[in-house]
Design an enzyme around this catalytic site. Structure first.
Site, short mmCIF file in Angstrom:
data_model
loop_
_atom_site.label_atom_id
_atom_site.label_comp_id
_atom_site.label_asym_id
_atom_site.label_seq_id
_atom_site.Cartn_x
_atom_site.Cartn_y
_atom_site.Cartn_z
N CYS A 65 0.83 -1.06 0.03
CA CYS A 65 0.06 -0.04 0.01
C CYS A 65 0.88 1.20 0.02
O CYS A 65 1.91 1.36 0.67
CB CYS A 65 -0.92 0.12 1.21
SG CYS A 65 -2.08 1.49 1.30
N CYS A 69 0.48 4.99 6.93
CA CYS A 69 -0.18 4.79 8.32
C CYS A 69 0.74 3.94 9.06
O CYS A 69 1.14 2.82 8.84
CB CYS A 69 -1.71 3.89 8.12
SG CYS A 69 -2.57 4.31 6.91
N CYS A 72 0.67 0.31 10.35
CA CYS A 72 0.39 -0.69 9.44
C CYS A 72 1.23 -1.62 8.51
O CYS A 72 2.10 -0.94 8.03
CB CYS A 72 -0.59 -0.09 8.51
SG CYS A 72 -1.43 -1.14 6.96
N CYS A 109 -16.35 -9.37 6.13
CA CYS A 109 -15.58 -8.02 5.58
C CYS A 109 -14.29 -8.46 4.82
O CYS A 109 -13.77 -9.31 5.23
CB CYS A 109 -15.03 -7.57 7.02
SG CYS A 109 -16.64 -7.35 8.34
N CYS A 140 -19.09 -6.39 3.92
CA CYS A 140 -18.46 -5.07 4.23
C CYS A 140 -17.27 -5.08 3.44
O CYS A 140 -16.50 -6.02 3.39
CB CYS A 140 -18.27 -5.12 5.79
SG CYS A 140 -17.36 -3.78 6.43
N CYS A 200 -19.19 1.85 8.89
CA CYS A 200 -18.47 1.05 9.84
C CYS A 200 -16.89 2.19 10.21
O CYS A 200 -16.25 2.27 9.04
CB CYS A 200 -17.92 -0.27 9.56
SG CYS A 200 -16.68 -0.96 10.43
N ARG A 272 -17.44 -2.60 18.10
CA ARG A 272 -16.55 -3.87 17.95
C ARG A 272 -15.25 -3.99 18.83
O ARG A 272 -14.56 -2.86 18.66
CB ARG A 272 -16.41 -4.12 16.50
CG ARG A 272 -15.86 -5.24 16.30
CD ARG A 272 -15.46 -5.82 14.68
NE ARG A 272 -16.86 -5.68 14.25
CZ ARG A 272 -17.16 -5.06 13.16
NH1 ARG A 272 -16.15 -4.23 12.51
NH2 ARG A 272 -18.41 -4.99 12.46
S1 SF4 Z 1 -3.90 1.15 6.99
FE1 SF4 Z 1 -2.58 0.26 5.78
S2 SF4 Z 1 -3.49 -0.75 4.07
FE2 SF4 Z 1 -4.92 0.73 4.71
S3 SF4 Z 1 -4.27 2.71 3.95
FE3 SF4 Z 1 -3.04 2.54 5.59
S4 SF4 Z 1 -1.14 1.57 5.08
FE4 SF4 Z 1 -2.69 1.27 3.38
#
Ligand code: SF4
Length: 326
Positions: A65, A69, A72, A109, A140, A200, A272
């Site tokens: 990705c 974040c 993540c 999901c 979801c 959600c 949740r």
């Molecule tokens: S949480 Fe992870 S998968 Fe989702 S947008 Fe952020 S970096 Fe990408």
């Protein structure tokens, strides 16, 4: 339209949309037993407190990705040893959905590690939504940012819920994500709502934020024009290679407090108990249910991180006298 107050499903409590951060912070500051009892009362007024909604989450497109974040392992910016994979085939997704249904899930999901879906990918996800719905499961998806036409396309495919979290407070957000803004997230939520899809939306705690940020996050969620139908509250899962890998663990009682405050501020939402249960004691999870949590993710994996095994969860629900929501 922003409603200052809204009737909750059982109509017992008027859901407010004008929570101030100070009011939410005052809830966090209550003595623990007082807070939990208040939350438990709100829970009972709006739901059967012995019922738990069961969802299963599958990563349909893992890793690679472009977003950053900080929590993540699927971000391409961090070296976590995760192997990026292409979008799963329809057949493979439906086989997983069938297995989840057989194991007792009510909602399936599907998560894809995208900044936003390309239109051709969206068509494949729509086929998955249609197939999963045909099995008799609620659907979801979480695919990143959505345009309004994309949200409408998902609605036409029959999508029940779209997950897009606010993650944290507006103030702390910049310490966690720099590649998209808080407003981007609010815009996606607006497109989802406008398309008539249930929302959600929740956040993560234990990312080094302070109490004021936890209050800011709940105030932001509870001030949305309509409360999300589902509010996932996640405990950070510290993954080696991510910037938050070495955050000190959050006190489980602070996690319970966050659940309790979410329950009080969003009385009609399903709250949740999401990521982080693998490291949570049964006692802490029991306190979360007492404080108003009424949903769990079920299955051995949450996207890419571990989750308690199904038999362990069923044993815990049995021990607590809780049953799956109809
Ligand atoms: S949480 Fe992870 S998968 Fe989702 S947008 Fe952020 S970096 Fe990408």
């Amino acid at each position: 339209m922003t409603l200052a107050h809204e009737q909750t499903p059982r109509g017992a409590v008027l859901a407010r949309h004008d929570w101030t951060r100070a009011e939410v912070a005052a809830l966090f500051a209550l003595p623990f037993p007082e807070l939990v009892v208040r939350a438990a009362l709100v829970h009972r007024e709006n739901f059967d407190p012995c019922e738990v909604q069961i969802s299963t989450l599958l990563s349909i497109k893992t890793g690679g990705c472009p977003e950053d974040c900080a929590y993540c392992p699927q971000s391409a910016k961090y070296d976590t040893g995760l192997r990026a994979e292409k979008l799963m085939s329809l057949e493979a997704v439906l086989a997983e959905a069938k297995a989840a249904k057989g194991a007792g899930a009510q909602r399936f999901c599907m998560g894809a590690a995208w900044r936003e879906p390309k239109d051709r990918d969206l068509e494949q996800v729509c086929a998955m939504v249609e197939g999963v719905k045909a099995l008799g499961l609620e659907t979801c998806v979480t695919l990143g940012m959505l345009t309004e036409p994309q949200a409408r396309r998902l609605k036409r495919a029959g999508l029940d819920y779209y997950n897009h979290n606010l993650d944290t407070s507006p103030d702390y957000y910049g310490a966690i994500i720099t590649t998209r803004t808080y407003q981007d997230r609010l815009d996606t939520l607006e497109h989802v709502r406008a398309a008539g899809i249930n929302v959600c939306c929740g956040g993560i705690v234990g990312m080094g934020e302070g109490l004021a940020d936890r209050a800011g996050m709940i105030a932001a969620l509870a001030s949305l024009p309509r409360h999300p139908e589902s509010v996932p509250i996640n405990m950070l899962v510290r993954v080696e290679g991510t910037p938050l890998a070495h955050e000190p663990p959050l006190d489980p009682l602070d996690f319970v407090r966050t659940i309790a405050v979410a329950r009080i501020c969003m009385p009609g939402s399903v709250v949740r108990l999401s990521a982080g249960r693998e490291d949570m004691s049964e006692e802490a999870q029991a306190l979360c249910f007492l404080a108003g949590a009424n949903s769990i993710f079920y299955g051995p994996k949450l996207l890419t991180t571990p989750n308690p095994a199904r038999d362990r969860d069923m044993a815990l629900l049995g021990k607590l006298g809780l049953r799956p929501m109809d």
